[in-house]
Enzyme design. Structure first.
Site, PDB file in Angstrom:
ATOM      1  N   ASN A 111       0.873  -1.164   0.000  1.00 27.98           N
ATOM      2  CA  ASN A 111       0.000   0.000   0.000  1.00 27.98           C
ATOM      3  C   ASN A 111       0.913   1.218   0.000  1.00 27.98           C
ATOM      4  OD1 ASN A 111      -1.738   2.062   0.481  1.00 27.98           O
ATOM      5  ND2 ASN A 111      -2.625   1.218   2.358  1.00 27.98           N
TER       6      ASN A 111
ATOM      7  N   LYS B  42       3.374   0.948   3.125  1.00 28.62           N
ATOM      8  CA  LYS B  42       3.011  -0.107   4.084  1.00 28.62           C
ATOM      9  C   LYS B  42       3.024  -1.418   3.330  1.00 28.62           C
ATOM     10  CE  LYS B  42      -0.108   2.983   6.545  1.00 28.62           C
ATOM     11  NZ  LYS B  42      -1.455   3.487   6.534  1.00 28.62           N
TER      12      LYS B  42
ATOM     13  N   ARG C 188      -2.391  -1.968  -3.729  1.00 33.12           N
ATOM     14  CA  ARG C 188      -3.575  -1.117  -3.603  1.00 33.12           C
ATOM     15  C   ARG C 188      -3.477   0.004  -4.636  1.00 33.12           C
ATOM     16  NH1 ARG C 188      -4.946   3.146   1.163  1.00 33.12           N
ATOM     17  NH2 ARG C 188      -6.914   3.786   0.290  1.00 33.12           N
TER      18      ARG C 188
ATOM     19  N   HIS D 115     -12.200   3.985  -0.545  1.00 29.85           N
ATOM     20  CA  HIS D 115     -12.164   3.161   0.672  1.00 29.85           C
ATOM     21  C   HIS D 115     -12.917   1.848   0.463  1.00 29.85           C
ATOM     22  CE1 HIS D 115     -11.581   6.739   3.694  1.00 29.85           C
ATOM     23  NE2 HIS D 115     -10.414   6.212   3.351  1.00 29.85           N
TER      24      HIS D 115
ATOM     25  N   GLY E 191     -10.951   7.766   9.410  1.00 30.01           N
ATOM     26  CA  GLY E 191      -9.511   7.882   9.649  1.00 30.01           C
ATOM     27  C   GLY E 191      -9.086   9.275   9.259  1.00 30.01           C
TER      28      GLY E 191
ATOM     29  N   ARG F 235      -9.336  17.363   4.539  1.00 29.94           N
ATOM     30  CA  ARG F 235     -10.253  17.590   3.414  1.00 29.94           C
ATOM     31  C   ARG F 235     -11.601  18.079   3.919  1.00 29.94           C
ATOM     32  NH1 ARG F 235      -9.510  11.752   0.977  1.00 29.94           N
ATOM     33  NH2 ARG F 235      -7.532  11.567   2.068  1.00 29.94           N
TER      34      ARG F 235
ATOM     35  N   ASP G 110      -5.453  16.212  13.612  1.00 30.57           N
ATOM     36  CA  ASP G 110      -5.424  14.985  14.411  1.00 30.57           C
ATOM     37  C   ASP G 110      -6.546  15.020  15.445  1.00 30.57           C
ATOM     38  OD1 ASP G 110      -4.692  13.110  16.494  1.00 30.57           O
ATOM     39  OD2 ASP G 110      -2.755  12.983  15.463  1.00 30.57           O
TER      40      ASP G 110
ATOM     41  N   ARG H 239      -7.135  13.330  18.017  1.00 26.21           N
ATOM     42  CA  ARG H 239      -6.732  13.290  19.429  1.00 26.21           C
ATOM     43  C   ARG H 239      -6.488  14.700  19.956  1.00 26.21           C
ATOM     44  NH1 ARG H 239      -2.769   8.439  18.176  1.00 26.21           N
ATOM     45  NH2 ARG H 239      -2.684   9.798  16.377  1.00 26.21           N
TER      46      ARG H 239
ATOM     47  N   GLY I 133      -9.015   5.072  12.345  1.00 25.18           N
ATOM     48  CA  GLY I 133      -8.419   5.509  13.624  1.00 25.18           C
ATOM     49  C   GLY I 133      -9.424   6.138  14.578  1.00 25.18           C
TER      50      GLY I 133
ATOM     51  N   GLY J 129     -12.907   6.001  14.293  1.00 26.88           N
ATOM     52  CA  GLY J 129     -13.998   5.046  14.536  1.00 26.88           C
ATOM     53  C   GLY J 129     -13.592   3.964  15.519  1.00 26.88           C
TER      54      GLY J 129
ATOM     55  N   GLU K 265      -7.370  -3.461   5.289  1.00 32.71           N
ATOM     56  CA  GLU K 265      -7.377  -3.357   3.821  1.00 32.71           C
ATOM     57  C   GLU K 265      -6.371  -4.310   3.196  1.00 32.71           C
ATOM     58  OE1 GLU K 265      -7.041   0.792   4.587  1.00 32.71           O
ATOM     59  OE2 GLU K 265      -8.431   1.250   2.955  1.00 32.71           O
TER      60      GLU K 265
HETATM   61  P1  ADP Z   1      -5.417   6.827   7.901  1.00 27.24           P
HETATM   62  O1  ADP Z   1      -6.704   7.221   7.261  1.00 27.24           O
HETATM   63  O2  ADP Z   1      -4.276   7.713   7.525  1.00 27.24           O
HETATM   64  O3  ADP Z   1      -5.122   5.367   7.884  1.00 27.24           O
HETATM   65  P2  ADP Z   1      -6.078   6.366  10.670  1.00 27.24           P
HETATM   66  O4  ADP Z   1      -7.150   5.394  10.335  1.00 27.24           O
HETATM   67  O5  ADP Z   1      -4.887   5.901  11.397  1.00 27.24           O
HETATM   68  O6  ADP Z   1      -5.630   7.231   9.430  1.00 27.24           O
HETATM   69  O7  ADP Z   1      -6.790   7.500  11.550  1.00 27.24           O
HETATM   70  C1  ADP Z   1      -6.102   8.609  12.021  1.00 27.24           C
HETATM   71  C2  ADP Z   1      -7.055   9.438  12.857  1.00 27.24           C
HETATM   72  O8  ADP Z   1      -7.462   8.653  13.986  1.00 27.24           O
HETATM   73  C3  ADP Z   1      -6.383  10.684  13.420  1.00 27.24           C
HETATM   74  O9  ADP Z   1      -7.272  11.770  13.357  1.00 27.24           O
HETATM   75  C4  ADP Z   1      -6.156  10.304  14.849  1.00 27.24           C
HETATM   76  O10 ADP Z   1      -6.145  11.437  15.693  1.00 27.24           O
HETATM   77  C5  ADP Z   1      -7.371   9.467  15.141  1.00 27.24           C
HETATM   78  N1  ADP Z   1      -7.184   8.692  16.375  1.00 27.24           N
HETATM   79  C6  ADP Z   1      -6.318   7.706  16.631  1.00 27.24           C
HETATM   80  N2  ADP Z   1      -6.424   7.319  17.932  1.00 27.24           N
HETATM   81  C7  ADP Z   1      -7.390   8.101  18.481  1.00 27.24           C
HETATM   82  C8  ADP Z   1      -7.975   8.187  19.783  1.00 27.24           C
HETATM   83  N3  ADP Z   1      -7.584   7.406  20.779  1.00 27.24           N
HETATM   84  N4  ADP Z   1      -8.944   9.108  19.981  1.00 27.24           N
HETATM   85  C9  ADP Z   1      -9.345   9.925  18.992  1.00 27.24           C
HETATM   86  N5  ADP Z   1      -8.841   9.887  17.747  1.00 27.24           N
HETATM   87  C10 ADP Z   1      -7.885   8.985  17.494  1.00 27.24           C
END
Ligand code: ADP
Length: 604
Positions: free
Chosen positions: A7, A14, A89, A177, A207, A238, A279, A281, A327, A329, A384
């Site tokens: 990927n 990855k 991918r 996706h 994510g 986005r 992010d 978090r 991430g 979800g 994926e």
């Molecule tokens: P990608 O789409 O690049 O694969 P991910 O599926 O890893 O990304 O998702 C990244 C998102 O998930 C970021 O916004 C990150 O802050 C969020 N995230 C990861 N852990 C947590 C958490 N414990 N609480 C809230 N958001 C989180």
């Protein structure tokens, strides 16, 4: 079968190795290696590897190209021997790639041609493909497309209400996706012990990119990303849905050009645009400390997702399962709760303790709905890469020919005339006027028309297809045969012995001719396509139609190979109506070819 999956993004790679065989469940697949490279710079990059407890170490590779070339040695170090196939991918497969596709010079050319649809994503994916083909020249390599799962979306979901010539340029909704949505749907059905075909499911992939997908009976019927991955939900950087009128306004009032506007909507909007951080978090942390921008961003994020749940439940006429992944979800209990808040009216009710204690280890997909809630709500990691490996395993196990894509065209009623018939209908020596050329080389529709008359009724304005033939043949649908009141047999073209008589009329007279048939469905095929698909003249195949909104497989489709043929399946208007096709569609060979029995008078 051992499959290496890549990927590749623009700044990271990855990869993973899986042991699995076609037909096995997701549970049976073994993930035996996981690695990723990112943060490339002049001194090297970060390398993470390991499945349960990944370790991070610096690595000396300064570019994606160098890192890809290092993979064989890294796998050898990890004790991973022979690889059987590689899966890549690919973000955008346009409307052309609806399944895993083996990478050859031809298919790569076709994927390359789709780059304008995904200028940010496809080139990065393809860069890894090119290196991998040099490193493993003897291994079969496959592309698995993010868009493929959504090619089943009905036209009402995939069409933008924009001018026709824009749509002719490929402007439509594709959705992305897809591999993730397909995985979580299968995983949810497995965990619930139910058949996916019995479920109406919404998958929320939240994510950095985020999208919602409505999956009815295992088929994607709508998804929130559109022609590009910008439409729909609020994402890390986005915007998701915005009024397209914004473009003109921003250009006029802020003086930005198209590239700047696209860049702003792609890279500086979403959570980043609303709060300064992409992010979740950070955003949640700031909101908890009273930052009102972050609080508003969370409200917008949850509200947009909730609206899509409502819309997709309406699109499916109800909802059985809601799945969170990505991430956010997977990890944000508070976001899951906010999104589901107020959806009790449609049976979505969370158990707050379960929602707080989600453990996703060992590919678990726990349920977090309240006891007795009508809708099952699940959380699962997306996988994926595993899904790509699975698609490759099943594509590699398919007999040759299966999965090959065939354009489908609808043949409306028409006649082929012999010289004698033209003389009778239009006058002795009359030459028909060549009108629209047909896709079969040298064939055309005449400007002139004829009428057909039977004991029950007449059909006027019936097309004449040229050039002239040795024997007159009249092709109608079964519905037409009832309108005429004559029972027409299903026949291959040219097999006209003992076919019913019908009266034709033209400006110069009438003619009673035999040759009335319902044409048996068939595929015209060029010899090079037949070679590629592993079929031969006279084979009968099954063809499953795609993207029609109705899942329909036509059995016993005759393959007719001829020099200069334009490869295309022909069905009549009754068949097209049954399949929900207007004008043109596409299908895939879905069963191995068998040698044709004599078909001269087989009833349909
Ligand atoms: P990608 O789409 O690049 O694969 P991910 O599926 O890893 O990304 O998702 C990244 C998102 O998930 C970021 O916004 C990150 O802050 C969020 N995230 C990861 N852990 C947590 C958490 N414990 N609480 C809230 N958001 C989180």
């Amino acid at each position: 079968m051992r499959i290496l999956v890549f990927n590749a993004g623009s700044s990271s790679l990855k990869f993973g190795v899986f042991d699995l065989n076609a037909g096995e469940t997701l549970d049976q697949a073994k993930h035996i290696f996981k690695g990723s490279f990112d943060r490339f710079g002049p001194k090297g990059c970060d390398y993470r590897h390991g499945i349960d407890k990944p370790v991070m170490e610096p690595a000396p590779y300064c570019t994606l190209d160098e890192a890809t070339r290092a993979v064989p040695a890294l796998l050898e170090q990890a004790g991973i021997g022979t690889i059987d196939a590689i899966g890549h991918r690919i973000a955008h497969g346009g409307d052309r790639f609806s399944a895993a596709t083996q990478l050859t010079d031809t298919t790569l050319g076709a994927i390359d041609a789709l780059t304008p649809l995904a200028p940010l994503h496809n080139p990065a994916n393809l860069a890894a493909v090119h290196v991998a083909r040099q490193v493993w020249p003897d291994l079969p390599q496959w592309a698995v497309f993010d868009t493929a799962f959504h090619l089943t979306n009905p036209a009402r979901a995939s069409t933008y209400a924009v001018p026709k010539d824009w749509r002719a340029q490929g402007l439509r909704r594709y959705g992305f996706h897809g591999t993730s949505h397909k995985y979580v749907a299968h995983r949810a059905a497995e965990v619930l012990g139910q058949q996916l075909r019995d479920l109406r499911l919404i998958s929320l992939h939240l994510g950095n990119g985020a999208s919602a997908c409505a999956i009815a009976g295992g088929i994607s019927i709508d998804s929130s990303m559109g022609m590009t991955p910008m439409e729909g939900l609020v994402m890390g950087t986005r915007s998701g849905d915005v009024d397209p009128g914004v473009f003109g306004y921003v250009q006029r009032e802020l003086g930005l050009d198209v590239a700047q506007i696209e860049d702003a909507l792609n890279r500086h909007s979403g959570l980043l645009g609303l709060t300064g951080s992409s992010d979740m978090r950070d955003v949640e942390e700031r909101a908890a400390h009273g930052d009102t921008d972050a609080q508003l961003a969370i409200h917008i994020y949850a509200y947009r997702a909730r609206k899509y749940i409502g819309a997709y439940a309406a699109a499916m006429g109800g909802l059985d399962v809601l799945v969170f992944t990505g991430g956010i979800g997977e990890n944000s209990a508070s976001m899951r709760r906010r999104i589901c808040e107020g959806l009790g009216f449609m049976g979505v009710l969370l158990d707050h303790d379960r929602n707080m204690n989600v453990d996703l280890s060992a590919r678990a997909a726990p349920q977090i709905q309240a006891y007795g809630a009508r809708v099952n709500v699940l959380v699962t990691e997306t996988a994926e890469q595993l899904m790509i490996a699975r698609e490759v395993a099943s594509a590699a196990a398919r007999p040759k020919g299966q999965g090959a894509r065939i354009p489908v065209a609808v043949s409306a009623r028409h006649v082929h005339l012999c010289r004698k018939a033209v003389d009778a209908l239009f006058g002795k020596g009359y030459e028909l006027t060549q009108g629209k050329p047909l896709r079969q080389q040298g064939h055309w529709a005449a400007v002139e028309r004829v009428a057909l008359h039977g004991p029950k009724g007449s059909l006027h304005n019936v097309a004449i297809l040229g050039p002239l033939r040795a024997r007159t043949q009249i092709e109608v649908s079964r519905t037409d045969s009832f309108a005429l009141g004559i029972d027409a047999p299903v026949r291959q073209s040219g097999k006209l012995d003992e076919t019913p008589q019908i009266r034709l009329s033209g400006p110069a007279g009438t003619l009673d001719s035999d040759g009335l048939i319902i044409a048996s469905r068939h595929i015209h095929m060029a010899p090079q396509d037949a070679g590629r698909m592993g079929v031969q003249d006279g084979d009968m195949v099954n063809v499953t139609l795609e993207a029609t909104g109705r899942d329909l497989t036509f059995t016993r489709v005759l393959v007719r190979v001829s020099e200069n043929a334009f490869t295309e399946m022909h069905i009549d208007t009754d068949e097209a109506n049954a399949a929900g096709i207007q004008g043109e569609g596409a299908g895939q060979i879905s069963a191995a070819a068998t040698v044709m029995p004599d078909m001269t008078s087989r009833p349909d």
